[in-house]
Every structure is written in structure tokens, then in C-alpha cells.
Design a protein around this motif. Structure first.
Motif, short mmCIF file in Angstrom:
data_model
loop_
_atom_site.label_atom_id
_atom_site.label_comp_id
_atom_site.label_asym_id
_atom_site.label_seq_id
_atom_site.Cartn_x
_atom_site.Cartn_y
_atom_site.Cartn_z
N CYS A 4 43.59 -44.31 14.76
CA CYS A 4 44.34 -45.38 15.42
C CYS A 4 45.76 -45.41 14.88
O CYS A 4 45.99 -45.27 13.69
N ILE A 5 46.69 -45.54 15.78
CA ILE A 5 48.09 -45.58 15.36
C ILE A 5 48.67 -46.98 15.45
O ILE A 5 49.85 -47.17 15.35
N TYR A 6 47.82 -47.96 15.69
CA TYR A 6 48.25 -49.36 15.79
C TYR A 6 49.35 -49.55 16.83
O TYR A 6 50.32 -50.26 16.60
N CYS A 7 49.23 -48.87 17.94
CA CYS A 7 50.28 -49.01 18.96
C CYS A 7 50.02 -50.21 19.84
O CYS A 7 50.91 -50.69 20.52
N GLY A 8 48.79 -50.69 19.86
CA GLY A 8 48.50 -51.87 20.65
C GLY A 8 48.34 -51.60 22.14
O GLY A 8 48.21 -52.51 22.94
N ARG A 9 48.36 -50.35 22.51
CA ARG A 9 48.25 -50.01 23.92
C ARG A 9 46.90 -50.44 24.48
O ARG A 9 46.81 -50.89 25.62
N CYS A 10 45.86 -50.32 23.67
CA CYS A 10 44.53 -50.68 24.15
C CYS A 10 44.47 -52.15 24.51
O CYS A 10 43.90 -52.54 25.51
S1 SF4 Z 1 45.50 -47.76 21.88
FE1 SF4 Z 1 44.56 -49.19 20.42
S2 SF4 Z 1 42.95 -48.00 19.40
FE2 SF4 Z 1 44.32 -46.55 20.42
S3 SF4 Z 1 45.78 -45.99 18.86
FE3 SF4 Z 1 46.70 -47.68 20.00
S4 SF4 Z 1 46.11 -49.53 18.85
FE4 SF4 Z 1 44.80 -47.84 18.15
#
Ligand code: SF4
Ligand code: SF4
Lengths: 110, 582, 262
Positions: A4-10
């Protein structure tokens, strides 16, 4: 894991709001296993063929959305009847309907 | 959008006309990807001449070279030489800047092409890379060594060919040692100094070898690409085209966002997507925020290498403000991940705007103080003036980019030459100097820093209304286009071709440092080894990518390995030469 | 675990080779942790990442975060190191240097996998030119995920490695309960209207803020459908953000359009 890259896209694209990022996460672990969280959900069986095809929760959610919508009642009941049927049976259903329709049209044309 | 395309007049027709006049029937085909992007297809044997003519006679700069395995499409390999053709500055006509892609097809049964390097030296790394990745031989190429692939990679396995291997295939290592052959410098006694091990601030591993006579560097060679991971293959395989933005962020930890914009805009151009104006402004602001932190980093390093560590720490302290700004705008300090194909993920609301304006004010005054302290340090001018000279002619031959080029008298900045995002909508100016030395490159960064701050302020002031995202566009197979961004270190060029399955068919990304490495050799020559780290840092190669430096002493015919730390110390203190110990 | 034992391996063995820690070394390590009261020396090994991690480690060293005040010092040779920090996804070229650094550091040592790349290979995890994380070869004691981990997370990670702090969370396993049901967002608002509002808000303000703004609007709509415009106006006046007003005005247009259509 630990990708997980903590991008918050999910969180952003999650249509149901099931995923939310919270300050409750682990920044560092001694054991890779601790980066995992597992969740088990019940599956629903298809009312026609009896195969398990989707989580119960998902079907409930779809049903709730249908009720929330302001579509005409007929549409709601018709669609609601298909909720507990697996995609494969739905497809079969559609095909047989189409065949019937074709037959009828042919009959009418004659 | 198609309407828009027709409205815009084509730029660069005169270059194509000039090519037709000279080469006639050898110009097989001409196709336009954008109003200022044209691909001309030529036969293989005219390739070097066509590229050389554009480069030297029409004011061309080599932006990138992309090879492509088009066998599934048309049975051939193809190679694209991408030149930014800017005309010769004669007359008072408005400059006509266009991207001209020279394309040639290579038959698969004879995978070779005439090397352009003897005519245009700037092509050297690109052609070595094409050989590594596609197994297509540049004939007449002087340098036979591998560039990208590791030494333990088996011969004859070419990762980017479509039919060789799965992207996950990991062959067994074929050798245990690194066996890269460095250039042999003949002469009286050679001492090699490998700069090693990792220096505290240094990142990407790379292997340097300096050839010295006494204290003077007569030549240098380096082995980089220790971090080759195979991104281009990844983009073609596991990821969908809209996921590659997140990968583009991770090409480089410093100018990742620039890559991200370059990638997104290449796709947007290929698919003819209109990116809303507000999104363009937001991208511009973020690009400049990235430049702020990157330039502060380099200024800090410059302090460090001249032995002014207080300045170094102070630059890094204020740099955190730029990081904070990024965090406020994107939620992330480094990998912004804020671009989507068609726009950006986040708007700038009042809250963010107020905070940024405040931080910008703080940055401006603090950095102004620091820079004046730096310039008043007696050491700095003495240590950097006339050091690491990049002669304009060498610069012309190798197409370096960014402050490295602008320090040698060329006012060349992609933000002006091929404006993208909102750079042609807000006033600002390009900074260039003609000292050709480390000092010029450092001063450029300092001035650009303030230029960036005012760019951000102006963008914030004139932000247009409207949406920030275009949705519902169509994916069109096998379209390709270029995307370009002036990153802190120079232009990043992305060439992307879409596939037919929501993926990328081929993605060639060229990071800015890539063009700056080959001329480094010429900058090092003639300097003393105590200046080497300073010179390397002055091109800001995703910073000091020097893991090890080998110094070769021409007179003593002896290779000694000097720890990089020792070199760095010597660079800072300038006494007790490490060479004396050996 | 001597250096020679690595170079004696055949090529095939080597790529599958990963180091197993000596039990004795484990005991030493426990003793080391007890004995470190003041300072530890850290050596970073970049095994092919994007530099993001390096820079964040570096940011942790510089004045704002300043790990040196906790006695954590970065050294330039593995020979001095108590802690080895592996960043990057372990490219093919860096495998040998990474092992060399491991063997050069004296026992007992703590190995840290840093960043998404170091922990697992990150976005590059299954590529042809990487091995997918430091733990493929090196016995790792502590993982610090993130891409890159922030300097704060870095300091926290060091605190965990040195046994100063304990982990907050452990692995968990959730099983769906009997009365676990889904809940709908804004159940009073017709589904299609909600979607239209959310889309427009996203187009204007992006995903995160768009969601927040749409949520605010929808909540007001639910609270008092008859007075929604007045309430929204009062809210906008309070916020005094021209951009927000612009976005919300669009939402009102969408809302009106939907009402008109019904
Ligand atoms: S989309 Fe969510 S689970 Fe995937 S890398 Fe980003 S924060 Fe992590
Ligand atoms: S974890 Fe992320 S930031 Fe760190 S090296 Fe890998 S890609 Fe870069």
C-alpha cells in the motif's frame, strides 16, 4: 504485502463508502503478518442453480439501492426478482426470453 | 476537440518541407499527432543523415529515442528519433518550435540500424539502450558495452521485445561478479579512484571511475542503471493505461510529479482529451512546488560540497516548508499521485490557498537570506567559478537539459519552447547564464526558485473557474504522442503508444538526468579530483548518484579504490589528498 | 555467516539463497537492544528504489525531524552499523552489493525493510529485473511500509526496531456477524439524484473534496428538503470561499434539473 502506498485512491473510488482511511493504522511492524487484516463474509447461493455467487452483503446492498431509487414500482419489482440469481442464470434467462420474443414476433408477422 | 485541432495551424511544416527538399523521395510518409508533432518515416539508410540535418541545420535537440516492437502490428521493428526542432535563430521571425519524430522501420530478420551517434553524439546512450532492450544493433556505434541491463543478465534475452518473455520472468543470474569493462585510458601511470560506498546524501547507486594524472582528472567513465527495474515493461503488462500515472510518480523520488504530468499529457494528447483549464493551473502549481523542494535540495548540497554545512542544514530546514506545501495540496509529501488522465484528483479550496500563500511568503524571505549568506561565503565563488566547465559546443552536441544547459548560455526551457499546462498563461521568464561552470548552474537554481514562487502566486491569483476533470473520453487503440515537462533538472519526455486492451503498447520515458550524464565526462576533464563531487552534484543527477568512484592514475599505472567518503571529505577540506596515501 | 560462504555458492543456488539467522545472533540481538541506551548507527542500502525513500530518510536526519537527537546516526560504512536499512525493490544489480553490506556489518545487527519497495517490492514487486523486496535475501527484523514512509513514520519505525515503542496493531481476523448489515448513504435521497450530485461534485472539486462537498449538500437536503437552498446559502456565507460557492451552485443546478425532470 506491505504494498500500500497510502494514496487513498481506494477510499476515493469506493462507491459504497466501505473503505475509509483512518488514523488507526500501523506504521511499522516486527512481523509481516501484522500488516494483514482478514475478513470473512457469507456468500449467497443462487435461487435457481444453487451455486454460491456473491457475498450476501453485496446483494443486500444492491437491493437497498434499488429501493432507494425513485424508479417506477414495476421496474423495481422486476429487477428485485433477479437479485438473488447468479449472472449465468440471468444470461440463460435473457436468452430464453429473447427466443420467446423472437418466436412471438414471428407469429405476429405471420 | 477535433474542432480545436483543425483550428490550430500546424507548426513545423517548414522543417518537413526542408527535409523533402533535401531528401526527396526518402521522406516516405508524414503524419501529424498534434499541431506541433509530426512523424516522418524514412528508409533505414537515410536515418543518420535526416537526424543530423534536423539536429545541426534546423536547430534540433535530441529529446529521446524510442524503439518499438511493431511486429504484431506491421511485421517490423520501428525506431523513433524524437527531436525538438527550434529553427536557427536567423531573421526576426517568430520561433517555430515543433517536435519532429524521425521514424524508420527495421526488418526483424536483420535487426540492425545505422548508428546515428557518429553524426549526433547525443544519441549514444539511447542507442546502447535500444541494443540492450530490443537486441537491435546500432551499426557503427563506437561503444559496445551494456548500458541498462545488469551484468548478470543473460545474453540474447531482450526484455522489451513482445515475444521474448513475460514481464515477471526472472532468469538465473549468469555471472556472479560485476564485470563491466570500463574505458581504458592509455598513458603514463593511471590511478583509478572508485568513489564508494554510499555517501550520506547519495542515492542511486552508480559506479564512477575517474582517470587522473596526479590530481588532475583526464577522463571519467561511469556505470549506472543499478536501479533498472523494468518499468517500461511493467507499464505494458500489469498496469492499465490509467494506472501508469502512479508508476510514473515512482520513476524518480524527486521529480516524480513531472513524470506524472508528462505521461498524462502524452496520453491526453494521443486521445485528444481536453484537460480543463483549472486542472492545468493546478498541475502548474504542483510542478513548481516540486521545483521548489528540488532546487532547495540541490542548493543545500552545493553548500555541503563547498564545506558550508550550516547552510546545508538550513536549506534542508526550509525545504520542509515546501514539503508541507505539497502535503497540503496533495496529501502526500513526495509521491503526489494527483493526476488522472483528463485532469487532477484534487481541487485547491480556500483553506489550502490561504495556507500556501502564507508558506510561500515565509519561504521567500528565508531563502533570500540563505542565498545571500551562501553567496557571501568567500569560499563559494572561489570553489565554483570556472569549475566543471560545460563548453557550449559540447552542450550543443549532447543535448543536455535543464539548468545544466542553461548554465552554458542556452536559454532553453521547455516551459517556453513547447508550452504545456498553464505556462503560457502567466508571465514569467527563463533564467540562463553563460558562465558554463558550477557557479552558473547553482545561481540558476537560486533564481529559478524565486521565479517558481512568483509563478505559483500568479497561478493562484488567476485560477480559472470550472471543472478539474474530464470524464467519459474514448480510448483509441494504437494512437501515440509525446508528453513533455520541464522538471527541475530538465525536460522529461514521454512517448506513449496505446494498445488495444486498455493498456499501453509501448511507453518510453526519458528522465532529465539521462541527457545530462554523457556530457558529464567532459565537465570532469581538466579539473582536480577534489572538485569531482561538486561537479557531479552540479548537474543534480537525481542527486549525487555516485556510489563508487575509481580514480585511475595515468602515471603510476595503478588503480586505487578510494572510499567516496574520503573523496567527499577531500572535496570539503581540500587537504591531505587521499591519493598520497597510496 | 561469513562473506566467503556467499561467493562459494553456485549461480543457481545464489539466486535462491537467502540468509537464515543464527540463533546465537538472535540472542546477541536481544542483548544489543537492551544495551543500546543512547545511540545506534544506521547504514542505508539503496537496492533500487525511486529515491523517494532515500530522500525521506534524509529529511528525517535534517533539522526539522532530526533523528540525531534520539542518538540515531547515519554512518557511511556498514562496518560501523548496528542497523541496516534496506530501501528499494532489490534490483538484480543490487543483490550482490546488498549481501555484501549485510556481511560487512558486525553481528548483532538489526535489518529494516524500508518503504513499500523494501517490504515487498512495492509497485515493482513482480518485475523481471527485481527480486521483490529485501526479505527475499536478508533476514528482516522490522518492516516500515509506506511509499515513501514519512519522516515521522521513519522515526516511529526506528523506535519499534529499538524496542522503545510497541506496535499498536496486530494482525486481525474479522468474521461476518449475524446482524451485520450494510447501510446506505443518504437513504432519503433518490439514488439517481445522489449519483448525479456526486458526479458533478467530483468533476468540479476532485474525488476527496468532491465527496465531502456532496456529502454536506446531501445531508442538508435530507435534513430539510423544503429549505435546502436557504440552508445551503447560509452555509456558504459562513464559509466565505468563492470556489466552494461556485461548486455548490453547480450542485444546486443539478438538483433543480432533477426536480424539473421528475
Ligand atoms: S488505493 Fe488504497 S490500498 Fe491501494 S495503495 Fe492506495 S491507499 Fe493503499
Ligand atoms: S517505496 Fe515508494 S518511495 Fe520508496 S523507493 Fe519504492 S517507489 Fe520509491
Amino acid at each position: 504485502m506491505g504494498r500500500c502506498i497510502y494514496c487513498g485512491r481506494c477510499e476515493e473510488v469506493c462507491p459504497t463508502g466501505a473503505i475509509t482511511l483512518s488514523p488507526d493504522f500501523e506504521l511499522s511492524v516486527m512481523n509481516k503478518q501484522d500488516l494483514f487484516e482478514q475478513a470473512d463474509y457469507k456468500l449467497a447461493a443462487c435461487h435457481r442453480c444453487g451455486k454460491y455467487f456473491a457475498p450476501v452483503k453485496e446483494i443486500e446492498y444492491a437491493g437497498a439501492l434499488l429501493r432507494q431509487s425513485d424508479l417506477p414500482e414495476v421496474v423495481k419489482t422486476n429487477a428485485g426478482a433477479l437479485l438473488n440469481i447468479c449472472p449465468e442464470c440471468k444470461r440463460k434467462n435473457d436468452v430464453s426470453k429473447m427466443v420467446n420474443l423472437y418466436q412471438e414476433n414471428k407469429d405476429v408477422a405471420r | 476537440m477535433t474542432l480545436l485541432m483543425e483550428e490550430k495551424p500546424k507548426v513545423g511544416t517548414k522543417y518537413v518541407a526542408a527535409l523533402r527538399a533535401r531528401f526527396g523521395a526518402a521522406i516516405l510518409e508524414e503524419s501529424w499527432q498534434a499541431p506541433d508533432q509530426v512523424t516522418v518515416t524514412v528508409p533505414l539508410n537515410s536515418l543518420p543523415d535526416v537526424v543530423a540535418m534536423l539536429y545541426y541545420e534546423q536547430g534540433g535537440w535530441l529529446a529521446t529515442v524510442a524503439a518499438n516492437d511493431e511486429r504484431p502490428l506491421n511485421g517490423q521493428f520501428a525506431i523513433y528519433y524524437v527531436l525538438s526542432v527550434e529553427g536557427t535563430n536567423e531573421g526576426s521571425q517568430a520561433p517555430e518550435n515543433a517536435y519532429v519524430l524521425v521514424r524508420a522501420q527495421i526488418p526483424p530478420h536483420q535487426p540492425e540500424f545505422p548508428s546515428v551517434t557518429p553524426k549526433v553524439p547525443a544519441a549514444i546512450w539511447y542507442e546502447r539502450e535500444v541494443r540492450d532492450m530490443f537486441g537491435i544493433q546500432p551499426i557503427g556505434m563506437p561503444d559496445e558495452r551494456r548500458l541498462v541491463l545488469p551484468d548478470d543478465w543473460p545474453d540474447g534475452l531482450y526484455p522489451l521485445r513482445k515475444d521474448t518473455m513475460d514481464y515477471r520472468y526472472r532468469p538465473e543470474p549468469v555471472v556472479e561478479d560485476e564485470n563491466y569493462e570500463f574505458i581504458n585510458v592509455e598513458g603514463e601511470g593511471v590511478v583509478q579512484v572508485p568513489l564508494g560506498p554510499l555517501h550520506m546524501t547519495s542515492d542511486e547507486p552508480g559506479h564512477f571511475r575517474l582517470y587522473v594524472d596526479g590530481e588532475h582528472i583526464i577522463d571519467a567513465d561511469y556505470r549506472l542503471f543499478y536501479v533498472h527495474r523494468g518499468m517500461e515493461k511493467l507499464a505494458e503488462s500489469r498496469l492499465n493505461y490509467d494506472q501508469v500515472t502512479f508508476l510514473a510518480d515512482r520513476i524518480c523520488g524527486i521529480c516524480g510529479y513531472a513524470h506524472n504530468v508528462a505521461y498524462s499529457s502524452s496520453i491526453e494528447r494521443a486521445l485528444e482529451i481536453d484537460v480543463p483549464l483549472r486542472a492545468q493551473y493546478i498541475r502548474t502549481i504542483l510542478l513548481e512546488v516540486e521545483r521548489l523542494h528540488s532546487h532547495l535540495l540541490n542548493l543545500g548540497l552545493a553548500c555541503h560540497f563547498v564545506g558550508f554545512d550550516t547552510g546545508f542544514m538550513n536549506f534542508f530546514r526550509v525545504r520542509e516548508k515546501a514539503m508541507k506545501m505539497a502535503e497540503m495540496l496533495t496529501g502526500s509529501r513526495k509521491t503526489y499521485g494527483v493526476n488522472l488522465i483528463g485532469g487532477v484528483r484534487r481541487d485547491i479550496l480556500k483553506e489550502q490557498r490561504t495556507l500556501i500563500t502564507q508558506v510561500l511568503g515565509e519561504l521567500k524571505s528565508e531563502v533570500a537570506d540563505l542565498v545571500s549568506i551562501l553567496l557571501e561565503t568567500p569560499n563559494i565563488v572561489q570553489r565554483t567559478q570556472n569549475i566543471g566547465r560545460l563548453e557550449p559546443q559540447v552542450a550543443r552536441d549532447f543535448s543536455p537539459v535543464g539548468p545544466t544547459l542553461r548554465g552554458s548560455g542556452f536559454a532553453r526551457d521547455i516551459r517556453v519552447i513547447h508550452p504545456y499546462a498553464a505556462y503560457d498563461r502567466v508571465p514569467w521568464h527563463v533564467v540562463s547564464k553563460d558562465g558554463c561552470d558550477v557557479l552558473s548552474r547553482t545561481l540558476i537554481r537560486a533564481e529559478e526558485f524565486f521565479e517558481s514562487i512568483s509563478l505559483i502566486e500568479r497561478c493562484l491569483d488567476s485560477m480559472p473557474a470550472g471543472p478539474i476533470l474530464t470524464e467519459g473520453f474514448k480510448y483509441k487503440p494504437y494512437k501515440y504522442a509525446l508528453g513533455y515537462v520541464e522538471a527541475p533538472r530538465g525536460e522529461d519526455i514521454h512517448w506513449s503508444m496505446l494498445g488495444d486492451n486498455q493498456k499501453i503498447y509501448r511507453w518510453k520515458c526519458r528522465a532529465s538526468s539521462y541527457n545530462n550524464w554523457p556530457p558529464l565526462r567532459y565537465m570532469l576533464r581538466g579539473n582536480t579530483i577534489s572538485d569531482a563531487p561538486l561537479i557531479v552534484a552540479s548537474i543534480d543527477p537525481c542527486y549525487s548518484c555516485t556510489e563508487r568512484v575509481t580514480v585511475v592514475d595515468v602515471r603510476k599505472k595503478k588503480a586505487t579504490i578510494i572510499p567516496y567518503k574520503e573523496m567527499e571529505r577531500y572535496c570539503i577540506e581540500r587537504k591531505d589528498s587521499p591519493l598520497k596515501k597510496y | 555467516m561469513l562473506r566467503d560462504s556467499v561467493s562459494n555458492l553456485t549461480v543457481a543456488e545464489h539466486s535462491k539463497y537467502s540468509i537464515h539467522e543464527d540463533p546465537a545472533a538472535g540472542q546477541l540481538k536481544a542483548a544489543l537492544l537492551k544495551d543500546i541506551h543512547r545511540s545506534v548507527y544506521v547504514y542505508r542500502v539503496d537496492c533500487g528504489g525511486c529515491n523517494g525513500c532515500e530522500i525521506e530518510i534524509f529529511a528525517a536526519l535534517t533539522p526539522l525531524f532530526d533523528v540525531e537527537r534520539f542518538g540515531i546516526k547515519v554512518v557511511s560504512s556498514p562496518r560501523h552499523a548496528d542497523v541496516l536499512v534496506y530501501t528499494g525493490s532489490m534490483t538484480r544489480s543490487m543483490r550482490v552489493p546488498a549481501l555484501r553490506a549485510y556481511h560487512a556489518a558486525p553481528e548483532p545487527k538489526i535489518c529494516v525493510a524500508y518503504g513499500a519497495c523494501g517490504c515487498s517490492g512495492g509497485i515493482f514487486h513482480d518485475l523481471y529485473c527485481v527480486w521483490g523486496g529485501a526479505d527475499k535475501f536478508i533476514p528482516i527484523d522490522v518492516y516500515i511500509p509506506g511509499c515513501p514512509p514519512t519522516p515521522a513514520a521513519t522515526i516511529y519505525g526506528f523506535a519499534i526496531s529499538l524496542g522503545i515503542l510497541g506496535q499498536k496493531l496486530k494482525t486481525s481476523h474479522h468474521v461476518q456477524g449475524e446482524d451485520e448489515h450494510v447501510s446506505l448513504a443518504h437513504p432519503q435521497v433518490p439514488y439517481l439524484l445522489r449519483v448525479q450530485l456526486e458526479r458533478e461534485s467530483r468533476r468540479m472539486a476532485g474525488y476527496l473534496y468532491g465527496k465531502q462537498i456532496a456529502d454536506t449538500f446531501l445531508t442538508m437536503l435530507e435534513e430539510n428538503p423544503n429549505q435546502v437552498k436557504e440552508n445551503v446559502q447560509a452555509y456558504l456565507d459562513k464559509q466565505a470561499d468563492p470556489r466552494l460557492s461556485e461548486i455548490v451552485a453547480r450542485l444546486v443546478t443539478v438538483y433543480d434539473g432533477y426536480q424539473g425532470a421528475v
